[in-house]
Write a protein that holds these residues in place. Structure first.
Motif, short mmCIF file in Angstrom:
data_model
loop_
_atom_site.label_atom_id
_atom_site.label_comp_id
_atom_site.label_asym_id
_atom_site.label_seq_id
_atom_site.Cartn_x
_atom_site.Cartn_y
_atom_site.Cartn_z
N ALA A 2 -33.09 -11.82 15.93
CA ALA A 2 -32.92 -13.27 15.83
C ALA A 2 -31.47 -13.67 16.06
O ALA A 2 -31.19 -14.65 16.77
CB ALA A 2 -33.40 -13.75 14.46
N VAL A 3 -30.52 -12.93 15.51
CA VAL A 3 -29.10 -13.22 15.70
C VAL A 3 -28.73 -13.07 17.17
O VAL A 3 -28.04 -13.93 17.75
CB VAL A 3 -28.22 -12.32 14.79
CG1 VAL A 3 -26.76 -12.41 15.19
CG2 VAL A 3 -28.41 -12.70 13.34
N LEU A 4 -29.18 -12.00 17.81
CA LEU A 4 -28.89 -11.80 19.22
C LEU A 4 -29.53 -12.88 20.09
O LEU A 4 -28.92 -13.36 21.05
CB LEU A 4 -29.37 -10.41 19.68
CG LEU A 4 -28.55 -9.23 19.15
CD1 LEU A 4 -29.21 -7.92 19.58
CD2 LEU A 4 -27.13 -9.29 19.67
N LYS A 59 -26.91 -19.72 22.62
CA LYS A 59 -25.65 -20.48 22.52
C LYS A 59 -24.76 -20.22 23.73
O LYS A 59 -24.18 -21.15 24.30
CB LYS A 59 -24.93 -20.09 21.22
CG LYS A 59 -23.63 -20.76 21.00
CD LYS A 59 -23.80 -22.22 20.69
CE LYS A 59 -22.46 -22.82 20.33
NZ LYS A 59 -22.52 -24.25 20.16
N LEU A 60 -24.64 -18.96 24.17
CA LEU A 60 -23.84 -18.63 25.35
C LEU A 60 -24.41 -19.29 26.60
O LEU A 60 -23.67 -19.80 27.44
CB LEU A 60 -23.76 -17.12 25.53
CG LEU A 60 -22.85 -16.38 24.56
CD1 LEU A 60 -23.00 -14.88 24.75
CD2 LEU A 60 -21.41 -16.80 24.77
N TYR A 61 -25.73 -19.32 26.74
CA TYR A 61 -26.35 -19.96 27.89
C TYR A 61 -26.05 -21.46 27.92
O TYR A 61 -25.73 -22.01 28.96
CB TYR A 61 -27.87 -19.73 27.88
CG TYR A 61 -28.58 -20.50 28.95
CD1 TYR A 61 -29.33 -21.60 28.63
CD2 TYR A 61 -28.48 -20.14 30.30
CE1 TYR A 61 -29.99 -22.34 29.60
CE2 TYR A 61 -29.12 -20.86 31.28
CZ TYR A 61 -29.87 -21.95 30.93
OH TYR A 61 -30.51 -22.67 31.90
N ARG A 62 -26.15 -22.12 26.77
CA ARG A 62 -25.85 -23.55 26.71
C ARG A 62 -24.39 -23.83 27.03
O ARG A 62 -24.08 -24.81 27.71
CB ARG A 62 -26.20 -24.10 25.33
CG ARG A 62 -27.68 -24.20 25.10
CD ARG A 62 -27.99 -24.73 23.73
NE ARG A 62 -29.43 -24.83 23.52
CZ ARG A 62 -29.99 -25.06 22.35
NH1 ARG A 62 -29.25 -25.22 21.28
NH2 ARG A 62 -31.29 -25.13 22.26
N MET A 63 -23.49 -22.99 26.56
CA MET A 63 -22.07 -23.16 26.86
C MET A 63 -21.83 -23.00 28.36
O MET A 63 -21.07 -23.76 28.97
CB MET A 63 -21.22 -22.16 26.07
CG MET A 63 -21.14 -22.48 24.59
SD MET A 63 -20.34 -21.19 23.61
CE MET A 63 -18.80 -20.97 24.44
N ILE A 106 -34.61 -5.69 8.95
CA ILE A 106 -33.26 -5.63 9.52
C ILE A 106 -33.32 -5.78 11.04
O ILE A 106 -32.52 -6.52 11.62
CB ILE A 106 -32.57 -4.31 9.11
CG1 ILE A 106 -32.28 -4.33 7.61
CG2 ILE A 106 -31.27 -4.11 9.90
CD1 ILE A 106 -31.77 -3.01 7.07
N ARG A 107 -34.26 -5.12 11.68
CA ARG A 107 -34.42 -5.26 13.13
C ARG A 107 -34.76 -6.70 13.52
O ARG A 107 -34.26 -7.22 14.51
CB ARG A 107 -35.51 -4.33 13.64
CG ARG A 107 -35.11 -2.89 13.68
CD ARG A 107 -36.23 -2.05 14.23
NE ARG A 107 -35.87 -0.65 14.21
CZ ARG A 107 -36.70 0.33 14.49
NH1 ARG A 107 -37.96 0.05 14.81
NH2 ARG A 107 -36.31 1.57 14.46
N LEU A 108 -35.62 -7.35 12.75
CA LEU A 108 -35.99 -8.73 13.02
C LEU A 108 -34.78 -9.65 12.88
O LEU A 108 -34.57 -10.54 13.71
CB LEU A 108 -37.11 -9.16 12.06
CG LEU A 108 -37.66 -10.56 12.28
CD1 LEU A 108 -38.27 -10.69 13.66
CD2 LEU A 108 -38.68 -10.90 11.21
N ILE A 109 -33.98 -9.46 11.89
CA ILE A 109 -32.78 -10.28 11.69
C ILE A 109 -31.79 -10.05 12.84
O ILE A 109 -31.23 -11.02 13.39
CB ILE A 109 -32.13 -9.98 10.32
CG1 ILE A 109 -33.04 -10.50 9.20
CG2 ILE A 109 -30.75 -10.61 10.22
CD1 ILE A 109 -32.58 -10.08 7.81
N ILE A 110 -31.59 -8.81 13.23
CA ILE A 110 -30.67 -8.50 14.34
C ILE A 110 -31.19 -9.14 15.63
O ILE A 110 -30.42 -9.74 16.40
CB ILE A 110 -30.49 -6.98 14.50
CG1 ILE A 110 -29.70 -6.43 13.32
CG2 ILE A 110 -29.79 -6.64 15.82
CD1 ILE A 110 -29.60 -4.92 13.29
#
Length: 87
Positions: free
Chosen positions: A12-14, A20-24, A6-10
């Motif tokens: 990766a999502v973050l 994505k925010l940096y590219r925008m 669960i920590r690994l998935i969280i």
């Protein structure tokens, strides 16, 4: 084991959300700079005609002598040489 997954998935999502925010942000910044450059190029000023060759040049780049506009010092000199014998 479940908690680690669960920590690994969280994480990766973050990570991907941050990427994505940096590219925008980078795309917005480039668009903003291009828009500012486009506005500065449009503020070139008035165009004037060279008295010798009749080519239009921006007033900021032109030379003025005896009430006439010229695109270069060579054209100014040639124009003034031809005007002297007439006077």
């Amino acid at each position: 084991m479940n908690l680690l997954l669960i920590r690994l998935i969280i994480f990766a999502v973050l990570f991907f959300a941050g990427l994505k925010l940096y590219r925008m942000y980078r795309e917005w910044k480039l668009d903003h700079e291009e828009r500012l450059e486009g506005e500065s190029h449009q503020e070139g000023g008035q165009m004037v005609r060279c008295a010798w060759c009749q080519v239009h040049v921006p007033e900021t780049d032109a030379l003025r002598d005896q009430g006439e506009w010229f695109c270069s010092s060579a054209h100014r000199d040639r124009f003034l040489q031809e005007q002297r014998p007439e006077e």
